[in-house]
Design a protein around this motif. Structure first.
Motif, mmCIF file in Angstrom:
data_model
loop_
_atom_site.group_PDB
_atom_site.id
_atom_site.type_symbol
_atom_site.label_atom_id
_atom_site.label_comp_id
_atom_site.label_asym_id
_atom_site.label_seq_id
_atom_site.Cartn_x
_atom_site.Cartn_y
_atom_site.Cartn_z
ATOM 1 N N SER A 1 38.889 41.647 41.048
ATOM 2 C CA SER A 1 39.820 42.287 42.020
ATOM 3 C C SER A 1 38.853 42.801 43.028
ATOM 4 N N ASN B 1 44.598 38.198 44.581
ATOM 5 C CA ASN B 1 44.244 39.540 44.391
ATOM 6 C C ASN B 1 45.408 40.333 43.731
ATOM 7 N N TRP C 1 44.785 42.640 40.191
ATOM 8 C CA TRP C 1 44.786 44.157 40.343
ATOM 9 C C TRP C 1 45.907 44.496 39.349
#
Length: 364
Positions: free
Chosen positions: A39, A265, A269
């Motif tokens: 991330s 992403n 995350w």
């Protein structure tokens, strides 16, 4: 009878969690490891290739909250637990989830702001300061005991951040003004402070939670709130239509790579936050913070290897201090575990002797 039944239900779930303790611990640390590194690198990739919306960078951190439905509902459908999702989820836990979700949303924005202005290596080293705040706040909130290894770790990580601050002008990217660099610097420190507060607050809340599924349920609610805040910010900044424009006109890798970056992403995350929550639930907020700090050195190396960040003498020393502090803390935990094991054996030996004396006294 109803109270006894509920208590037994709770104890059963605690027992099942304990049986899977090591497996859950390993799975959550792997999630934290993969999520933290990927991330961080993907967030920087977005900004390096002309991505400019800090609200988008904030939104992706929690926008994948529907993925949490998998760890919430899968154990129930696989008959690993008899508890239905969101059972025993009180109004108090709901209110706490909303409050922490707001705090998480602000933290995510500060992180995005800082990450847009700083190299990955500098950002990662600055985030190591969250452990300092985490120790102090853990003492105040969850009564964490202060030991020599704790203090040693705090001192070393403080020196690491101070070194970066004193020599920051030499590390400033050429396309970022000095004012923006310092904005990024202090936003990152602020993100570390808020996240350090988040960890012990969650540890205190998790003491009222009796199974891993409830941890994921709270994470789902928190991230819904944080995503809502990011969504409101995006709406004022042009909304999702602005993302379409950014993907076509600004992102220099083209629309395909733009959306691959965004959705990758989102997933990474979720891994990071799921791993963090699990580590705090299974261990403690301080141990969770220590594990995250251990990954920062790898993030620094990742920034150097992937993005060719400078890795001069100051960063070498800062990374060494960071690793030294972590190793000191781990050694302190090892010594503590050895002492506890020794005390446990001595207690068992004493109990055995006491039982033998009772048996001898009972002989007529």
């Amino acid at each position: 009878m109803m109270n006894n039944s509920n208590q037994q239900h709770i104890e059963d779930h605690k027992s099942k969690t304990n049986k899977n303790y090591l497996l859950l611990l390993v799975v959550n640390y792997v999630c934290l490891f993969l999520g933290s590194i990927s991330s961080t690198l993907l967030s920087k990739f977005y900004f390096n290739h002309k991505g400019s919306s800090r609200w988008v960078s904030t939104w992706v951190q929690t926008g994948g909250f529907p993925l949490l439905i998998i760890p919430i509902y899968l154990p129930y459908f696989l008959k690993c637990t008899e508890r239905k999702p969101f059972t025993h989820f009180t109004r108090k836990l709901l209110i706490l989830s909303v409050f922490v979700g707001i705090m998480l949303g602000i933290n995510n924005l500060l992180y995005s702001w800082g990450n847009s202005y700083l190299p990955v290596s500098t950002s990662s080293l600055l985030l190591s300061s969250q452990l300092i705040f985490n120790l102090i706040l853990s003492v105040l909130i969850v009564k964490q005991k202060v030991t020599f290894s704790n203090l040693n770790c705090v001192i070393l990580l403080t020196l690491s951040s101070v070194l970066l601050a004193l020599t920051s002008r030499n590390d400033k990217p050429t396309n970022i003004s000095r004012a923006k660099y310092f904005i990024g610097f202090f936003c990152t420190i602020g993100a570390g402070l808020l996240f350090a507060l988040y960890l012990p607050v969650m540890e205190k809340i998790y003491k009222k939670v009796y199974c891993y599924q409830m941890v994921m349920e709270m994470q789902l609610l928190m991230q819904v709130v944080a995503t809502t805040l990011a969504g409101i910010g995006m709406a004022f900044d042009g909304g999702f239509s602005e993302m379409m424009k950014e993907s076509r006109e600004l992102f220099d890798m083209g629309p395909t790579w733009y959306w691959v970056t965004v959705f990758s992403n989102v997933i990474t995350w979720q891994l990071c936050f799921m791993g963090t929550a699990g580590m705090v639930f299974l261990t403690s907020s301080l141990t969770g913070g220590i594990c995250m700090t251990a990954l920062l050195a790898i993030n620094v190396l990742g920034g150097v290897l992937v993005y060719k960040d400078e890795f001069g003498g100051v960063k070498v020393v800062s990374t060494a201090l960071c690793c030294w502090g972590f190793c000191s803390y781990v050694y302190g935990l090892y010594v503590k575990m050895q002492e506890e094991e020794k005390e446990k054996k001595e207690m068992e030996k004493s109990n055995n002797v006491r039982e033998m004396v009772h048996m001898v006294n009972d002989i007529p």
